[in-house]
Design a protein around this motif. Structure first.
Motif, PDB file in Angstrom:
ATOM      1  N   LEU A  29    -123.126  -5.151   2.255  1.00 44.52           N
ATOM      2  CA  LEU A  29    -122.252  -3.980   2.337  1.00 44.52           C
ATOM      3  C   LEU A  29    -123.146  -2.741   2.371  1.00 44.52           C
ATOM      4  O   LEU A  29    -124.363  -2.849   2.141  1.00 44.52           O
ATOM      5  CB  LEU A  29    -121.305  -3.908   1.128  1.00 44.52           C
ATOM      6  CG  LEU A  29    -120.041  -4.790   1.251  1.00 44.52           C
ATOM      7  CD1 LEU A  29    -120.358  -6.229   0.937  1.00 44.52           C
ATOM      8  CD2 LEU A  29    -118.924  -4.282   0.333  1.00 44.52           C
ATOM      9  N   THR A  62    -119.126   3.861  -0.324  1.00 44.22           N
ATOM     10  CA  THR A  62    -119.478   2.502   0.133  1.00 44.22           C
ATOM     11  C   THR A  62    -118.624   2.103   1.329  1.00 44.22           C
ATOM     12  O   THR A  62    -117.563   2.679   1.560  1.00 44.22           O
ATOM     13  CB  THR A  62    -119.237   1.458  -0.985  1.00 44.22           C
ATOM     14  OG1 THR A  62    -117.825   1.408  -1.273  1.00 44.22           O
ATOM     15  CG2 THR A  62    -120.010   1.804  -2.246  1.00 44.22           C
ATOM     16  N   SER A  63    -119.083   1.117   2.067  1.00 41.43           N
ATOM     17  CA  SER A  63    -118.246   0.556   3.137  1.00 41.43           C
ATOM     18  C   SER A  63    -118.548  -0.926   3.346  1.00 41.43           C
ATOM     19  O   SER A  63    -119.649  -1.400   3.044  1.00 41.43           O
ATOM     20  CB  SER A  63    -118.427   1.327   4.446  1.00 41.43           C
ATOM     21  OG  SER A  63    -119.754   1.222   4.881  1.00 41.43           O
ATOM     22  N   GLN A  64    -117.557  -1.611   3.886  1.00 38.98           N
ATOM     23  CA  GLN A  64    -117.666  -3.041   4.196  1.00 38.98           C
ATOM     24  C   GLN A  64    -118.631  -3.258   5.366  1.00 38.98           C
ATOM     25  O   GLN A  64    -118.873  -2.321   6.140  1.00 38.98           O
ATOM     26  CB  GLN A  64    -116.292  -3.589   4.556  1.00 38.98           C
ATOM     27  CG  GLN A  64    -115.794  -3.063   5.877  1.00 38.98           C
ATOM     28  CD  GLN A  64    -114.288  -2.933   5.926  1.00 38.98           C
ATOM     29  OE1 GLN A  64    -113.653  -2.461   5.008  1.00 38.98           O
ATOM     30  NE2 GLN A  64    -113.726  -3.382   7.015  1.00 38.98           N
ATOM     31  N   ILE A  94    -109.930  -5.217  -3.028  1.00 37.78           N
ATOM     32  CA  ILE A  94    -110.772  -4.048  -3.339  1.00 37.78           C
ATOM     33  C   ILE A  94    -111.728  -3.681  -2.197  1.00 37.78           C
ATOM     34  O   ILE A  94    -112.404  -2.672  -2.259  1.00 37.78           O
ATOM     35  CB  ILE A  94    -111.587  -4.249  -4.652  1.00 37.78           C
ATOM     36  CG1 ILE A  94    -112.506  -5.491  -4.580  1.00 37.78           C
ATOM     37  CG2 ILE A  94    -110.684  -4.306  -5.870  1.00 37.78           C
ATOM     38  CD1 ILE A  94    -113.509  -5.586  -5.715  1.00 37.78           C
ATOM     39  N   SER A  95    -111.797  -4.520  -1.163  1.00 42.13           N
ATOM     40  CA  SER A  95    -112.707  -4.250  -0.044  1.00 42.13           C
ATOM     41  C   SER A  95    -112.174  -4.933   1.218  1.00 42.13           C
ATOM     42  O   SER A  95    -111.526  -5.985   1.131  1.00 42.13           O
ATOM     43  CB  SER A  95    -114.103  -4.807  -0.369  1.00 42.13           C
ATOM     44  OG  SER A  95    -114.936  -4.755   0.773  1.00 42.13           O
ATOM     45  N   ARG A 173    -109.844   2.480  -6.379  1.00 36.69           N
ATOM     46  CA  ARG A 173    -109.707   1.100  -6.863  1.00 36.69           C
ATOM     47  C   ARG A 173    -108.924   1.015  -8.177  1.00 36.69           C
ATOM     48  O   ARG A 173    -108.830  -0.023  -8.793  1.00 36.69           O
ATOM     49  CB  ARG A 173    -111.076   0.441  -7.029  1.00 36.69           C
ATOM     50  CG  ARG A 173    -111.510  -0.330  -5.791  1.00 36.69           C
ATOM     51  CD  ARG A 173    -111.902   0.602  -4.675  1.00 36.69           C
ATOM     52  NE  ARG A 173    -112.194  -0.122  -3.440  1.00 36.69           N
ATOM     53  CZ  ARG A 173    -112.628   0.477  -2.345  1.00 36.69           C
ATOM     54  NH1 ARG A 173    -112.772   1.784  -2.301  1.00 36.69           N
ATOM     55  NH2 ARG A 173    -112.879  -0.233  -1.269  1.00 36.69           N
ATOM     56  N   PHE A 193    -109.409  -8.720 -13.478  1.00 36.38           N
ATOM     57  CA  PHE A 193    -108.747  -8.869 -12.175  1.00 36.38           C
ATOM     58  C   PHE A 193    -107.493  -9.731 -12.343  1.00 36.38           C
ATOM     59  O   PHE A 193    -107.550 -10.780 -12.981  1.00 36.38           O
ATOM     60  CB  PHE A 193    -109.679  -9.574 -11.187  1.00 36.38           C
ATOM     61  CG  PHE A 193    -110.702  -8.665 -10.561  1.00 36.38           C
ATOM     62  CD1 PHE A 193    -110.541  -8.194  -9.265  1.00 36.38           C
ATOM     63  CD2 PHE A 193    -111.834  -8.280 -11.267  1.00 36.38           C
ATOM     64  CE1 PHE A 193    -111.477  -7.352  -8.679  1.00 36.38           C
ATOM     65  CE2 PHE A 193    -112.782  -7.441 -10.690  1.00 36.38           C
ATOM     66  CZ  PHE A 193    -112.601  -6.982  -9.394  1.00 36.38           C
ATOM     67  N   ILE A 198    -107.792  -4.824  -9.774  1.00 32.14           N
ATOM     68  CA  ILE A 198    -108.325  -4.436 -11.081  1.00 32.14           C
ATOM     69  C   ILE A 198    -107.203  -3.822 -11.921  1.00 32.14           C
ATOM     70  O   ILE A 198    -106.547  -2.884 -11.480  1.00 32.14           O
ATOM     71  CB  ILE A 198    -109.461  -3.405 -10.924  1.00 32.14           C
ATOM     72  CG1 ILE A 198    -110.587  -4.002 -10.074  1.00 32.14           C
ATOM     73  CG2 ILE A 198    -109.985  -2.952 -12.284  1.00 32.14           C
ATOM     74  CD1 ILE A 198    -111.643  -3.004  -9.666  1.00 32.14           C
ATOM     75  N   VAL A 265    -123.404  -1.097  -4.497  1.00 32.94           N
ATOM     76  CA  VAL A 265    -122.011  -0.928  -4.048  1.00 32.94           C
ATOM     77  C   VAL A 265    -121.048  -0.962  -5.238  1.00 32.94           C
ATOM     78  O   VAL A 265    -120.204  -0.070  -5.407  1.00 32.94           O
ATOM     79  CB  VAL A 265    -121.644  -1.993  -2.981  1.00 32.94           C
ATOM     80  CG1 VAL A 265    -120.140  -2.061  -2.756  1.00 32.94           C
ATOM     81  CG2 VAL A 265    -122.349  -1.655  -1.668  1.00 32.94           C
ATOM     82  N   ILE A 266    -121.174  -1.960  -6.078  1.00 34.89           N
ATOM     83  CA  ILE A 266    -120.247  -2.055  -7.214  1.00 34.89           C
ATOM     84  C   ILE A 266    -120.573  -0.974  -8.249  1.00 34.89           C
ATOM     85  O   ILE A 266    -119.669  -0.378  -8.852  1.00 34.89           O
ATOM     86  CB  ILE A 266    -120.268  -3.476  -7.824  1.00 34.89           C
ATOM     87  CG1 ILE A 266    -119.911  -4.526  -6.749  1.00 34.89           C
ATOM     88  CG2 ILE A 266    -119.303  -3.571  -9.012  1.00 34.89           C
ATOM     89  CD1 ILE A 266    -118.541  -4.403  -6.127  1.00 34.89           C
ATOM     90  N   HIS A 269    -118.739   2.214  -7.796  1.00 38.98           N
ATOM     91  CA  HIS A 269    -117.328   2.246  -8.213  1.00 38.98           C
ATOM     92  C   HIS A 269    -117.131   2.108  -9.719  1.00 38.98           C
ATOM     93  O   HIS A 269    -116.048   2.409 -10.213  1.00 38.98           O
ATOM     94  CB  HIS A 269    -116.547   1.140  -7.490  1.00 38.98           C
ATOM     95  CG  HIS A 269    -116.447   1.392  -6.019  1.00 38.98           C
ATOM     96  ND1 HIS A 269    -115.430   2.121  -5.453  1.00 38.98           N
ATOM     97  CD2 HIS A 269    -117.290   1.059  -5.000  1.00 38.98           C
ATOM     98  CE1 HIS A 269    -115.620   2.208  -4.150  1.00 38.98           C
ATOM     99  NE2 HIS A 269    -116.739   1.565  -3.845  1.00 38.98           N
ATOM    100  N   LEU A 270    -118.160   1.614 -10.420  1.00 43.78           N
ATOM    101  CA  LEU A 270    -117.995   1.457 -11.871  1.00 43.78           C
ATOM    102  C   LEU A 270    -118.743   2.533 -12.652  1.00 43.78           C
ATOM    103  O   LEU A 270    -118.307   2.942 -13.718  1.00 43.78           O
ATOM    104  CB  LEU A 270    -118.513   0.076 -12.323  1.00 43.78           C
ATOM    105  CG  LEU A 270    -117.782  -1.149 -11.782  1.00 43.78           C
ATOM    106  CD1 LEU A 270    -118.304  -2.416 -12.455  1.00 43.78           C
ATOM    107  CD2 LEU A 270    -116.275  -1.037 -11.997  1.00 43.78           C
TER     108      LEU A 270
HETATM  109  C1  MYR Z   1    -116.252  -1.421   0.024  1.00 41.50           C
HETATM  110  O1  MYR Z   1    -116.533  -0.259   0.299  1.00 41.50           O
HETATM  111  O2  MYR Z   1    -115.675  -2.167   0.816  1.00 41.50           O
HETATM  112  C2  MYR Z   1    -116.645  -1.979  -1.336  1.00 41.50           C
HETATM  113  C3  MYR Z   1    -115.675  -1.624  -2.397  1.00 41.50           C
HETATM  114  C4  MYR Z   1    -116.054  -2.202  -3.737  1.00 41.50           C
HETATM  115  C5  MYR Z   1    -115.093  -1.832  -4.846  1.00 41.50           C
HETATM  116  C6  MYR Z   1    -115.601  -2.287  -6.195  1.00 41.50           C
HETATM  117  C7  MYR Z   1    -114.637  -2.049  -7.323  1.00 41.50           C
HETATM  118  C8  MYR Z   1    -115.168  -2.533  -8.667  1.00 41.50           C
HETATM  119  C9  MYR Z   1    -115.367  -4.009  -8.775  1.00 41.50           C
HETATM  120  C10 MYR Z   1    -115.738  -4.473 -10.159  1.00 41.50           C
HETATM  121  C11 MYR Z   1    -116.207  -5.903 -10.178  1.00 41.50           C
HETATM  122  C12 MYR Z   1    -116.407  -6.461 -11.543  1.00 41.50           C
HETATM  123  C13 MYR Z   1    -116.695  -7.939 -11.518  1.00 41.50           C
HETATM  124  C14 MYR Z   1    -116.852  -8.541 -12.865  1.00 41.50           C
END
Ligand code: MYR
Length: 284
Positions: A29, A62-64, A94-95, A173, A193, A198, A265-266, A269-270
């Motif tokens: 990604l 971010t992007s896929q 989420i993606s 998200r 999840f 989420i 990437v993650i 978002h966190l």
């Molecule tokens: C994208 O741009 O396509 C990627 C988007 C990613 C979103 C992530 C959201 C948080 C995921 C937390 C995962 C925690 C796993 C334990």
């Protein structure tokens, strides 16, 4: 050679040597920081990302992966002589990554591409990928691999916590109502999840209480018997992750605990400082 090729995306955060050893193909990604765009795990490491994050004023996005990247990957695997492909991705809620992979699959002829939506991400997604790759090495076909992955889903759990819900909200998200509740009460919710999205699991006021509660949930599962694979995940907080992992490993002899990370990437978002714990039952 295996008949089935295993493909995943970068958010499983599997180490390159593990991917090489198990012939796992990875499609990255993208993360944009300031004016620069990177493919995570290819031209941006996790430690470089957290360093850049401190230096940049504008928050990353971010992007896929592009559909074309999946098409190239699937075509390459077909040319290498694989008969089937199992492609395993972060939650489609989420993606758009899973959808990109599926669109690419419909464009590639002459090879069966089976998609698996992990409904999660990071090392818990990696659990599925590792199991699939080991089965492929032993000669299993795609149908048998998917059956096992769906079986793992029934015992797979993951909980995580963030310093601020703002990052998740900003990236779309987490919905506004959940954000308002979290901010008003100054709570640090434990998140998880549900069917790939989420949602808050429980509201706690301190990180210490959140870690204790997650360990209690783990204990409830592992004391029912069987062997478990456990992962502790951190966003640039290795020491905290090591402490949690050591505590878990010393308490239970039927678990194998590993440490992993929230990559660029993650992490976007966190936010830095996030922690998570995931597990699944390997065998009875
Ligand atoms: C994208 O741009 O396509 C990627 C988007 C990613 C979103 C992530 C959201 C948080 C995921 C937390 C995962 C925690 C796993 C334990």
């Amino acid at each position: 050679m295996n008949k089935v090729a295993i493909v995943t995306d970068s958010t499983a955060y599997l180490a390159p040597d593990v991917r090489d050893e198990l012939s796992i193909e990875m499609v990255p990604l993208n993360v944009v920081i300031g004016e620069d765009s990177y493919q995570e795990e290819v031209d941006l490491t996790t430690s470089e990302f957290y360093k850049l994050l401190k230096e940049t004023e504008k928050l990353p996005t971010t992007s896929q992966p592009a559909i074309g990247h999946f098409v190239e990957t699937f075509e390459k695997l077909k040319a290498q002589g694989y008969e089937e492909i199992v492609t395993i991705h972060l939650s489609s809620k989420i993606s758009g990554t899973y959808q990109s992979a599926m669109s690419a699959a419909s464009m590639v002829e002459g090879i069966n591409v089976a998609g698996f939506d992990s409904e999660i991400s990071c090392s818990p997604q990696g659990f599925y990928v590792l199991e699939a790759a080991k089965m492929a090495k032993e000669g299993a076909d795609a149908a048998a691999i998917l059956t096992r992955l769906n079986e793992i889903k029934t015992s797979q759990k993951a909980y995580f916590m963030v310093d601020s819900l703002q990052h998740l909200h900003r990236g779309g998200r987490m919905n506004a109502a959940q954000l308002v509740v979290g901010n008003l009460l100054k709570i640090k919710p434990i998140l998880h999840f549900v069917e790939g999205s989420i949602v808050p699991f429980e509201k706690v006021r301190t990180e210490k209480k959140a870690v204790a509660r997650i360990c209690q949930l783990l204990e409830e599962d592992v004391t029912t018997g069987g062997a478990y694979e456990v992962t502790v995940i951190h966003a640039n907080r290795l020491q905290s992750a090591e402490t949690i992992a050591n505590d878990i490993q010393s308490k239970f002899d039927n678990v194998n605990v590993g440490i992993s990370h929230f990559g660029p990437v993650i992490g976007t978002h966190l936010g830095e400082g996030s922690l998570g714990v995931g597990w699944y039952k390997v065998s009875q």
